[in-house]
Design an enzyme around this catalytic site. Structure first.
Site, PDB file in Angstrom:
ATOM      1  N   LYS A   1       0.835  -1.216   0.000  1.00 58.64           N
ATOM      2  CA  LYS A   1       0.000   0.000   0.000  1.00 58.64           C
ATOM      3  C   LYS A   1       0.868   1.265   0.000  1.00 58.64           C
ATOM      4  O   LYS A   1       0.553   2.246  -0.686  1.00 58.64           O
ATOM      5  CB  LYS A   1      -0.927  -0.022   1.220  1.00 58.64           C
ATOM      6  CG  LYS A   1      -1.770   1.218   1.406  1.00 58.64           C
ATOM      7  CD  LYS A   1      -2.812   1.417   0.316  1.00 58.64           C
ATOM      8  CE  LYS A   1      -3.627   2.681   0.549  1.00 58.64           C
ATOM      9  NZ  LYS A   1      -4.518   2.977  -0.569  1.00 58.64           N
TER      10      LYS A   1
ATOM     11  N   LYS B   1       0.489  11.577   5.430  1.00 61.28           N
ATOM     12  CA  LYS B   1       0.929  10.468   6.290  1.00 61.28           C
ATOM     13  C   LYS B   1       1.510   9.331   5.432  1.00 61.28           C
ATOM     14  O   LYS B   1       2.576   8.800   5.725  1.00 61.28           O
ATOM     15  CB  LYS B   1      -0.257   9.943   7.101  1.00 61.28           C
ATOM     16  CG  LYS B   1      -0.003   8.611   7.797  1.00 61.28           C
ATOM     17  CD  LYS B   1      -1.286   7.860   8.172  1.00 61.28           C
ATOM     18  CE  LYS B   1      -1.998   7.283   6.992  1.00 61.28           C
ATOM     19  NZ  LYS B   1      -3.104   6.371   7.274  1.00 61.28           N
TER      20      LYS B   1
END
Ligand code: NAD
Length: 298
Positions: free
Chosen positions: A176, A245
């Site tokens: 991811k 993030k």
């Protein structure tokens, strides 16, 4: 009446978790949802699920627990606060399916700790946005044991159209972070290509049409730029804070494993510096704005 293996807890009912809860309810799972916001928990009840009065109720009742939480810290704190409840589930292998974009080291540590309690933990981040979540058409990349993946497969299939079990614990998170690093890079390179077109006198819409018919395209050029950026909508449902993030985590992963990635460094600097002009709550597609100087909320 509760049917064994069909009760699914969903913890975190934001842009993604709410859609996942909806897909699970539509596939006839009994969903028990919890969010820090009571309104979000209640919204699951309106869909035909159940609003859990507390996190502990989810951990006590569910056969599978889906997390859709902002950060690895949230995942850690939710698990630690409920270790006692999980300990009491001995004899039933509850599997946690953590769809949050989290950190490989955190997932590995949690999977090892929970396995000692007879609880499965899969890092299973997703791609496909709020619409993919609400239609059960996410892509899901999974790290964890084949046995836990097999146990959780019916739940995963209710949420995802593309299921990729990529390796042991932490592998889903790595996949991811790599994916979102490329999303972050494509956002910047595509925006620059379109700015160059505009500065040189070519309509960005026309330039985008060429990219998407030729070899410069990406998922961002095919979906994000026409839907949310050139349309000035900027409402994809994924926030700047969460994307910053992800880029930070990809850079940290590169540091941890000693990978020298100069383009990643530069992309990371640009996303980090965006904090000065774009708030965490802004939509991440604002990073691809082609027209300069447009007021943020225009
Ligand atoms: P969001 O901010 O919309 O939702 C997160 C929800 O979690 C909020 O409703 C919040 O109240 C809740 N929450 C936070 N801490 C909690 C706790 N301790 N207990 C219960 N609920 C808690 O975020 P999102 O966009 O739905 O993203 C969720 C995760 O999925 C993130 O890790 C994100 O990076 C990832 N993700 C998002 C997208 C997207 O397009 N939005 C796509 C893929 C992956």
């Amino acid at each position: 009446m509760s049917e064994v293996g069909r009760t699914v807890g969903v913890v975190g009912l934001g842009s993604m978790g709410f859609g996942m809860a909806k897909s699970l309810i539509e596939k006839e799972f009994q969903v028990i949802g919890f969010d820090l916001s009571p309104e979000r928990s209640q919204a699951v009840a309106a869909l035909g699920g159940r609003a859990a009065p507390s996190l502990g109720d989810v951990f006590a009742a569910a056969d599978f627990i889906v997390f859709s939480l902002p950060t690895a810290r949230d995942v850690e704190s939710v698990v630690s606060a409920n270790l006692d409840a999980l300990g009491k589930r001995r004899g039933t292998r509850v599997v946690i399916i953590d769809t949050s974009t989290s950190e490989p080291a955190v997932s590995r540590a949690l999977a090892a700790k929970l396995d000692g309690l007879g609880i499965g933990f899969l890092d299973a981040p997703v791609s496909g946005g709020p619409s993919g979540a609400a239609t059960g058409k996410l892509a899901i990349m999974i790290g964890g044991s084949p046995e836990d993946v097999a146990l959780a497969r019916p739940v995963i299939e209710a949420m995802a159209a593309k299921i990729l079990h990529v390796g042991a614990s932490g592998a889903g998170n790595i996949a991811k972070l790599v994916n979102n690093l490329l999303v972050a890079a494509h956002m910047l390179t595509t925006a620059e290509g379109l700015k160059l077109a505009a500065a040189a006198g070519l309509d960005p819409e026309a330039a985008l049409g060429v990219l998407n018919a030729a070899s410069g395209k990406s998922f961002l050029s095919e979906v994000h730029f026409p839907t949310w950026i050139l349309s000035d909508r900027f409402d994809s449902g994924f926030s700047m804070g969460l994307m910053r993030k992800d880029v930070r985590l990809a850079r940290e992963l590169a540091d941890q494993v000693g990978a020298k990635l100069p383009v990643t460094e530069f992309v990371g600097e640009l996303w980090a510096a965006s904090k000065e002009r774009l708030a965490d709550s802004d939509d991440f597609t604002r990073m691809g704005a082609v027209a300069e100087g447009k007021p943020k909320d225009a």
